[in-house]
Design a protein around this motif. Structure first.
Motif, PDB file in Angstrom:
ATOM      1  N   ASN A 184       0.826  -1.211   0.000  1.00  0.00           N
ATOM      2  CA  ASN A 184       0.000   0.000   0.000  1.00  0.00           C
ATOM      3  C   ASN A 184       0.857   1.257   0.000  1.00  0.00           C
ATOM      4  N   GLN A 185       1.928   1.257   0.797  1.00  0.00           N
ATOM      5  CA  GLN A 185       2.766   2.446   0.877  1.00  0.00           C
ATOM      6  C   GLN A 185       3.527   2.680  -0.415  1.00  0.00           C
ATOM      7  N   LEU A 186       4.013   1.617  -1.046  1.00  0.00           N
ATOM      8  CA  LEU A 186       4.678   1.785  -2.339  1.00  0.00           C
ATOM      9  C   LEU A 186       3.711   2.351  -3.369  1.00  0.00           C
ATOM     10  N   THR A 187       2.460   1.921  -3.298  1.00  0.00           N
ATOM     11  CA  THR A 187       1.439   2.466  -4.198  1.00  0.00           C
ATOM     12  C   THR A 187       1.206   3.943  -3.914  1.00  0.00           C
ATOM     13  N   ASN A 188       1.138   4.299  -2.634  1.00  0.00           N
ATOM     14  CA  ASN A 188       0.996   5.714  -2.265  1.00  0.00           C
ATOM     15  C   ASN A 188       2.142   6.542  -2.838  1.00  0.00           C
ATOM     16  N   ILE A 189       3.349   6.024  -2.727  1.00  0.00           N
ATOM     17  CA  ILE A 189       4.523   6.756  -3.200  1.00  0.00           C
ATOM     18  C   ILE A 189       4.425   7.015  -4.694  1.00  0.00           C
ATOM     19  N   LEU A 190       4.016   6.001  -5.461  1.00  0.00           N
ATOM     20  CA  LEU A 190       3.911   6.172  -6.916  1.00  0.00           C
ATOM     21  C   LEU A 190       2.782   7.136  -7.275  1.00  0.00           C
ATOM     22  N   ARG A 191       1.690   7.051  -6.559  1.00  0.00           N
ATOM     23  CA  ARG A 191       0.563   7.953  -6.825  1.00  0.00           C
ATOM     24  C   ARG A 191       0.901   9.391  -6.481  1.00  0.00           C
ATOM     25  N   ASP A 192       1.693   9.595  -5.425  1.00  0.00           N
ATOM     26  CA  ASP A 192       1.897  10.931  -4.854  1.00  0.00           C
ATOM     27  C   ASP A 192       3.249  11.546  -5.185  1.00  0.00           C
ATOM     28  N   VAL A 193       3.942  11.011  -6.192  1.00  0.00           N
ATOM     29  CA  VAL A 193       5.260  11.555  -6.537  1.00  0.00           C
ATOM     30  C   VAL A 193       5.196  13.064  -6.743  1.00  0.00           C
ATOM     31  N   GLY A 194       4.180  13.517  -7.466  1.00  0.00           N
ATOM     32  CA  GLY A 194       4.072  14.952  -7.752  1.00  0.00           C
ATOM     33  C   GLY A 194       3.877  15.784  -6.508  1.00  0.00           C
ATOM     34  N   GLU A 195       3.028  15.335  -5.599  1.00  0.00           N
ATOM     35  CA  GLU A 195       2.780  16.068  -4.357  1.00  0.00           C
ATOM     36  C   GLU A 195       4.021  16.066  -3.469  1.00  0.00           C
ATOM     37  N   ASP A 196       4.679  14.931  -3.378  1.00  0.00           N
ATOM     38  CA  ASP A 196       5.837  14.825  -2.487  1.00  0.00           C
ATOM     39  C   ASP A 196       6.985  15.719  -2.939  1.00  0.00           C
ATOM     40  N   ARG A 197       7.173  15.863  -4.251  1.00  0.00           N
ATOM     41  CA  ARG A 197       8.264  16.730  -4.720  1.00  0.00           C
ATOM     42  C   ARG A 197       8.028  18.163  -4.289  1.00  0.00           C
ATOM     43  N   GLY A 198       6.734  18.567  -4.168  1.00  0.00           N
ATOM     44  CA  GLY A 198       6.411  19.909  -3.689  1.00  0.00           C
ATOM     45  C   GLY A 198       6.804  20.128  -2.249  1.00  0.00           C
ATOM     46  N   ARG A 199       6.970  19.021  -1.498  1.00  0.00           N
ATOM     47  CA  ARG A 199       7.420  19.113  -0.107  1.00  0.00           C
ATOM     48  C   ARG A 199       8.916  18.831   0.009  1.00  0.00           C
ATOM     49  N   GLY A 200       9.567  18.737  -1.145  1.00  0.00           N
ATOM     50  CA  GLY A 200      11.009  18.502  -1.143  1.00  0.00           C
ATOM     51  C   GLY A 200      11.394  17.068  -0.866  1.00  0.00           C
ATOM     52  N   ARG A 201      10.447  16.125  -1.001  1.00  0.00           N
ATOM     53  CA  ARG A 201      10.723  14.723  -0.701  1.00  0.00           C
ATOM     54  C   ARG A 201      10.676  13.880  -1.975  1.00  0.00           C
ATOM     55  N   ILE A 202      11.640  12.993  -2.110  1.00  0.00           N
ATOM     56  CA  ILE A 202      11.649  12.020  -3.188  1.00  0.00           C
ATOM     57  C   ILE A 202      11.811  10.648  -2.547  1.00  0.00           C
ATOM     58  N   TYR A 203      10.771   9.838  -2.645  1.00  0.00           N
ATOM     59  CA  TYR A 203      10.801   8.521  -2.018  1.00  0.00           C
ATOM     60  C   TYR A 203      11.301   7.429  -2.964  1.00  0.00           C
ATOM     61  N   LEU A 204      11.280   7.665  -4.266  1.00  0.00           N
ATOM     62  CA  LEU A 204      11.828   6.681  -5.189  1.00  0.00           C
ATOM     63  C   LEU A 204      13.325   6.526  -4.906  1.00  0.00           C
ATOM     64  N   PRO A 205      13.823   5.319  -4.748  1.00  0.00           N
ATOM     65  CA  PRO A 205      15.242   5.135  -4.412  1.00  0.00           C
ATOM     66  C   PRO A 205      16.169   5.775  -5.439  1.00  0.00           C
ATOM     67  N   GLN A 206      17.192   6.427  -4.928  1.00  0.00           N
ATOM     68  CA  GLN A 206      18.158   7.078  -5.807  1.00  0.00           C
ATOM     69  C   GLN A 206      18.838   6.070  -6.722  1.00  0.00           C
ATOM     70  N   ALA A 239       5.710  -3.060  -6.539  1.00  0.00           N
ATOM     71  CA  ALA A 239       4.546  -2.950  -5.664  1.00  0.00           C
ATOM     72  C   ALA A 239       3.627  -4.154  -5.830  1.00  0.00           C
ATOM     73  N   ARG A 240       3.435  -4.599  -7.069  1.00  0.00           N
ATOM     74  CA  ARG A 240       2.579  -5.776  -7.311  1.00  0.00           C
ATOM     75  C   ARG A 240       3.169  -7.027  -6.658  1.00  0.00           C
ATOM     76  N   ASP A 241       4.480  -7.142  -6.654  1.00  0.00           N
ATOM     77  CA  ASP A 241       5.117  -8.283  -5.993  1.00  0.00           C
ATOM     78  C   ASP A 241       4.787  -8.299  -4.500  1.00  0.00           C
ATOM     79  N   TRP A 242       4.760  -7.126  -3.878  1.00  0.00           N
ATOM     80  CA  TRP A 242       4.435  -7.057  -2.452  1.00  0.00           C
ATOM     81  C   TRP A 242       2.964  -7.388  -2.217  1.00  0.00           C
ATOM     82  N   PHE A 243       2.095  -6.948  -3.117  1.00  0.00           N
ATOM     83  CA  PHE A 243       0.688  -7.352  -2.996  1.00  0.00           C
ATOM     84  C   PHE A 243       0.569  -8.869  -3.090  1.00  0.00           C
ATOM     85  N   ALA A 244       1.300  -9.472  -4.031  1.00  0.00           N
ATOM     86  CA  ALA A 244       1.250 -10.926  -4.198  1.00  0.00           C
ATOM     87  C   ALA A 244       1.735 -11.632  -2.935  1.00  0.00           C
TER      88      ALA A 244
END
Length: 308
Positions: A184-206, A239-244
């Motif tokens: 669920n959290q990985l899905t949130n991260i992918l959905r919210d990439v645009g919002e998170d960048r506005g807060r200066g956060r990037i959750y996708l691994p470097q 993310a799908r692997d974690w759901f599985a």
């Protein structure tokens, strides 16, 4: 009239406090709320109480008001919230929302540690805005979401068929519960990439950005190109692997919990399908499953819950 010992203030009734939790869950977690409605009344109320505790914890960091506060003040708030949470497990009540949590903990005893771990996840957001590797991101995802699976598994319960015999041993659903939270959290991260960048956060691994040749500058600019789409395909597959991985544990759950959990799992996983339909442009579009799609999937989830 019930009075909170900590404040001397009159408290709402349990019914009023649970209704407040229901309303907050319905407003802020529509997909999750739909799944809870499939549960028996006692279980759904407990899940609403836990959700609201989690939301209150998250709001300490991510509400618009909180984002304007200095880091030192936010750290103090989290410290105070940890003390208050420890008090909940001793039966200490300061308001109506505390009251429903204490009632939930009495009905469904559970360990304190997942709650403290979630608070640690909020502390990570105080100082960490980038994650070098997935291993680092995993710890964050466990703390802010995997813990929810541990908080709720005692409410869900285990099918008595697996525990009724004298020689039987209750299956451990913890690993699957955590996996669903991670998914669920990985899905949130992918959905919210645009919002998170506005807060200066990037959750996708470097390391993943580097692997697919997509720069941080491009992400901050909202650039959608072939490199971005390849990067996102990889993230969606993860993310799908974690759901599985989480699916294996659903069959152990009490019969009255399997349908709502399958429904929530499938509906949240559906966000990944929408991200693909948007051709991975999560900068200019918000990925969500329409209400009609949610309702159409409920019978399918019911059939799966009965078959497994």
């Amino acid at each position: 009239m019930v009075v909170a010992p900590a404040t001397g203030l009159a408290l709402p009734s349990l019914e009023q406090a649970y209704e407040a939790c229901r309303q907050e869950t319905a407003e802020w977690a529509k997909t999750f709320y739909l799944g809870t409605l499939l549960m028996p009344p006692a279980k759904r109320r407990a899940i609403w109480a836990i959700y609201v505790w989690c939301r209150r914890t998250d709001e300490l960091m991510d509400s618009p008001e909180a984002q304007a506060r200095p880091v030192a003040e936010l750290a103090e708030r989290l410290d105070a919230w940890e003390l208050r949470t420890r008090g909940l497990f001793r039966g200490e009540v300061a308001d109506g929302l505390d009251r429903v949590m204490v009632d939930t903990l009495e009905r469904y005893p559970q360990p304190l540690q997942p709650y403290l771990d979630m608070i640690e996840g909020m502390r990570m957001d105080l100082t960490t805005t980038r994650y070098a590797s997935f291993e680092q991101l995993y710890l964050y995802c466990y703390r802010v979401a995997g813990t929810v699976g541990l908080m709720t598994q005692e409410v869900m319960g285990v099918d008595p068929a697996y525990t009724s015999a004298p020689w039987s041993e209750a299956p451990d659903t913890s690993e699957a519960a955590v996996a669903l939270g991670i998914a669920n959290q990985l899905t949130n991260i992918l959905r919210d990439v645009g919002e998170d960048r506005g807060r200066g956060r990037i959750y996708l691994p470097q390391e993943d950005l580097e692997r697919f040749g997509y720069s941080e500058a491009e992400l901050l600019a909202g650039t959608v190109n072939d490199a971005w789409r390849e990067l996102m395909r990889f993230q969606v597959a993860r993310a799908r692997d974690w759901f599985a991985s989480s699916e294996a544990g659903v069959r152990w759950l009490a019969p009255d919990a399997r349908w709502p959990v399958w429904a929530s799992l499938r509906l949240y996983r559906g966000i990944l399908d929408v991200i693909e339909e948007l051709n991975y442009d999560v900068f200019n579009h918000r990925a969500y499953v329409p209400t009609a799609g949610k309702l159409l999937d409920l019978p399918r989830s019911f059939v799966i819950a009965q078959a497994r």
